[in-house]
Design an enzyme around this catalytic site. Structure first.
Site, PDB file in Angstrom:
ATOM      1  N   ARG A 231      -7.995 -16.046  28.397  1.00 57.79           N
ATOM      2  CA  ARG A 231      -6.924 -15.254  28.998  1.00 57.79           C
ATOM      3  C   ARG A 231      -5.983 -14.791  27.891  1.00 57.79           C
ATOM      4  NH1 ARG A 231      -9.537 -14.506  32.846  1.00 57.79           N
ATOM      5  NH2 ARG A 231      -9.119 -15.027  35.011  1.00 57.79           N
ATOM      6  N   GLU A 260      -3.023  -6.092  30.952  1.00 57.50           N
ATOM      7  CA  GLU A 260      -4.284  -5.420  31.286  1.00 57.50           C
ATOM      8  C   GLU A 260      -4.049  -4.493  32.466  1.00 57.50           C
ATOM      9  OE1 GLU A 260      -7.388  -8.319  31.820  1.00 57.50           O
ATOM     10  OE2 GLU A 260      -7.006  -9.235  29.878  1.00 57.50           O
ATOM     11  N   HIS A 279     -11.956  -6.834  29.356  1.00 52.84           N
ATOM     12  CA  HIS A 279     -12.091  -7.944  30.312  1.00 52.84           C
ATOM     13  C   HIS A 279     -13.398  -7.785  31.114  1.00 52.84           C
ATOM     14  CE1 HIS A 279      -9.640 -11.095  32.734  1.00 52.84           C
ATOM     15  NE2 HIS A 279     -10.933 -11.386  32.731  1.00 52.84           N
TER      16      HIS A 279
HETATM   17  N1  NAD Z   1     -13.183 -12.954  30.112  1.00 59.30           N
HETATM   18  C1  NAD Z   1     -13.618 -13.125  31.346  1.00 59.30           C
HETATM   19  O1  NAD Z   1     -14.135 -12.216  31.974  1.00 59.30           O
HETATM   20  C2  NAD Z   1     -13.522 -14.476  31.975  1.00 59.30           C
HETATM   21  C3  NAD Z   1     -14.387 -14.785  33.036  1.00 59.30           C
HETATM   22  C4  NAD Z   1     -14.332 -16.058  33.582  1.00 59.30           C
HETATM   23  C5  NAD Z   1     -13.395 -16.973  33.141  1.00 59.30           C
HETATM   24  N2  NAD Z   1     -12.548 -16.630  32.139  1.00 59.30           N
HETATM   25  C6  NAD Z   1     -11.544 -17.589  31.666  1.00 59.30           C
HETATM   26  O2  NAD Z   1     -12.205 -18.730  31.143  1.00 59.30           O
HETATM   27  C7  NAD Z   1     -11.506 -19.882  31.588  1.00 59.30           C
HETATM   28  C8  NAD Z   1     -12.437 -21.075  31.561  1.00 59.30           C
HETATM   29  O3  NAD Z   1     -13.428 -20.915  32.554  1.00 59.30           O
HETATM   30  P1  NAD Z   1     -14.388 -22.146  32.954  1.00 59.30           P
HETATM   31  O4  NAD Z   1     -15.266 -21.664  34.047  1.00 59.30           O
HETATM   32  O5  NAD Z   1     -15.006 -22.734  31.743  1.00 59.30           O
HETATM   33  O6  NAD Z   1     -13.310 -23.144  33.535  1.00 59.30           O
HETATM   34  P2  NAD Z   1     -13.401 -24.733  33.621  1.00 59.30           P
HETATM   35  O7  NAD Z   1     -12.328 -25.144  34.552  1.00 59.30           O
HETATM   36  O8  NAD Z   1     -14.811 -25.164  33.896  1.00 59.30           O
HETATM   37  O9  NAD Z   1     -13.045 -25.220  32.135  1.00 59.30           O
HETATM   38  C9  NAD Z   1     -11.800 -25.090  31.546  1.00 59.30           C
HETATM   39  C10 NAD Z   1     -11.658 -26.194  30.521  1.00 59.30           C
HETATM   40  O10 NAD Z   1     -10.439 -25.976  29.798  1.00 59.30           O
HETATM   41  C11 NAD Z   1      -9.886 -27.260  29.549  1.00 59.30           C
HETATM   42  N3  NAD Z   1      -8.480 -27.195  29.216  1.00 59.30           N
HETATM   43  C12 NAD Z   1      -7.403 -27.222  30.047  1.00 59.30           C
HETATM   44  N4  NAD Z   1      -6.265 -27.212  29.320  1.00 59.30           N
HETATM   45  C13 NAD Z   1      -6.625 -27.177  28.023  1.00 59.30           C
HETATM   46  C14 NAD Z   1      -5.910 -27.151  26.799  1.00 59.30           C
HETATM   47  N5  NAD Z   1      -4.573 -27.198  26.774  1.00 59.30           N
HETATM   48  N6  NAD Z   1      -6.586 -27.112  25.646  1.00 59.30           N
HETATM   49  C15 NAD Z   1      -7.946 -27.087  25.644  1.00 59.30           C
HETATM   50  N7  NAD Z   1      -8.684 -27.128  26.773  1.00 59.30           N
HETATM   51  C16 NAD Z   1      -8.036 -27.166  27.945  1.00 59.30           C
HETATM   52  C17 NAD Z   1     -10.169 -28.043  30.825  1.00 59.30           C
HETATM   53  O11 NAD Z   1     -10.086 -29.436  30.587  1.00 59.30           O
HETATM   54  C18 NAD Z   1     -11.576 -27.588  31.140  1.00 59.30           C
HETATM   55  O12 NAD Z   1     -12.532 -28.449  30.568  1.00 59.30           O
HETATM   56  C19 NAD Z   1     -11.012 -19.486  32.993  1.00 59.30           C
HETATM   57  O13 NAD Z   1      -9.927 -20.266  33.416  1.00 59.30           O
HETATM   58  C20 NAD Z   1     -10.651 -18.042  32.832  1.00 59.30           C
HETATM   59  O14 NAD Z   1      -9.296 -17.931  32.460  1.00 59.30           O
HETATM   60  C21 NAD Z   1     -12.587 -15.415  31.562  1.00 59.30           C
END
Ligand code: NAD
Length: 323
Positions: A231, A260, A279
């Protein structure tokens, strides 16, 4: 039949499911205040882009479900939704592979200087090849920050490309990381200083917003590469701009920015070593088919009164509305 508003149309597979079971309004806007009268008639709202806060929810008392075709819910006031008894449907696990592949694609694109080289070649500057800006990634250390669904698949892809994976995730224990054959770090800055490539995969939360600032860029290796498919608001863009222009970061590739759609006037775009995609990491055909179908199914299930389990606020089912 229920009425469902979408900020923007979903991929065909999801639209077809919705249209069979609901009246569908495609608002084509991310500003729901502009379509308030229509939204007030709706039982469900599916948000691809845009934000919904408490005030808007309270102005739409018919609203029984809010859905996100993805996992990020930073654009929904979760506290308000839960207090109002509104489940927030998500589509977990459907886009992880695509986002992970995009992170790898951005990593190779920026470390091989593909975009600048292409633009210069198209201008007749064949000599750009002699700048020797590309690097080889074999045996490089890559920091995967956030080891959830996407982080784990990304780590696996990096590892299979012969990179040494380092992990920082304060909610994952050391054993889990080490069992995968990766290096665990209990401190973010320690992980950053160990790696020549850093890839972000954590959610945007009050804790992570702005967590990448000057201190974190300073902790990185000189001439490192930075990739963000998580993000935009996790990163302080002024600090990133500084780091790109003082040699700390040799190249940054992002799929997300704080604002965005991205502003073409953003000063980041003036840096030759910065590239951005709109994105789109999750928007492959395969992932879109999976995500749109699951989102549509979840939205309709909640509207039928089912306690659908793929929601970001499962505690909502204790609300009197669900008793
Ligand atoms: N670019 C895109 O199109 C796109 C698409 C999907 C998701 N995303 C982003 O990717 C993120 C992750 O997705 P996911 O499916 O892996 O989610 P997820 O919930 O499976 O994993 C997120 C991980 O981040 C960790 N985390 C939380 N706080 C943290 C910190 N301070 N430092 C390091 N790690 C931390 C959590 O413990 C967890 O393991 C989503 O929340 C979303 O914002 C972006």
């Amino acid at each position: 039949m229920p009425t469902i508003m979408l900020s923007h149309a979903l991929y065909d597979d999801g639209m077809q499911i919705l249209r069979e079971h609901a009246d569908v309004i495609v608002a084509d806007t991310s500003d729901f205040w502009k379509v308030l009268t229509d939204l007030q008639k709706c039982d469900g709202l599916i948000i691809r882009v845009g934000k919904i806060d408490r005030e808007l929810m309270e102005r739409c008392p018919k609203l029984r479900v809010i859905s996100r075709p993805g996992v990020g819910v930073d654009n929904v006031d979760m506290k308000a939704a839960t207090e109002l008894g509104i489940p927030v449907v998500i589509a977990p696990g459907t886009n992880a592979r695509s986002v992970a592949e995009h992170a790898i694609a951005l990593t190779y694109t920026i470390t091989k200087n593909v975009v600048e080289s292409c633009a210069q070649t198209a201008k007749g500057n064949f000599g750009i090849r002699n700048q020797y800006r590309a690097i080889e990634l074999e045996h490089h250390k890559v920091g995967v920050i956030g080891f959830g669904n996407i982080g784990r698949i990304t780590a696996g892809l990096f590892s299979r490309n012969d990179m040494e994976v380092h992990v920082f995730d304060p909610y994952i224990n050391q054993e889990t990381v080490e069992k995968c054959g990766y290096v665990y770090h209990g401190q973010l800055e320690e992980c950053l200083s160990a790696c020549s490539v850093v890839s972000l995969h954590m959610p945007s939360t009050p804790e992570t917003r702005g967590m990448f600032g000057k201190k974190q860029f300073d902790a990185m290796q000189d001439g490192c590469f930075f990739v963000n498919c998580a993000r935009g608001d996790i990163v302080n863009e002024n600090a990133l701009y500084e780091a790109l222009n003082n040699g700390k970061v040799a190249g940054a590739a992002v799929d997300v920015l704080e604002s965005e759609p991205m502003d073409p006037a953003s000063k980041l775009f003036t840096s030759r070593n910065f590239i951005a995609t709109p994105h789109m990491a999750a928007l492959t055909r395969e992932s879109s088919a999976r995500t749109s179908s699951l989102t549509a199914q979840g939205t309709l299930a909640v509207l039928r009164g089912e306690k659908w389990d793929k929601v970001a606020n499962p505690e909502v089912y204790h609300h009197t509305r669900w008793k």
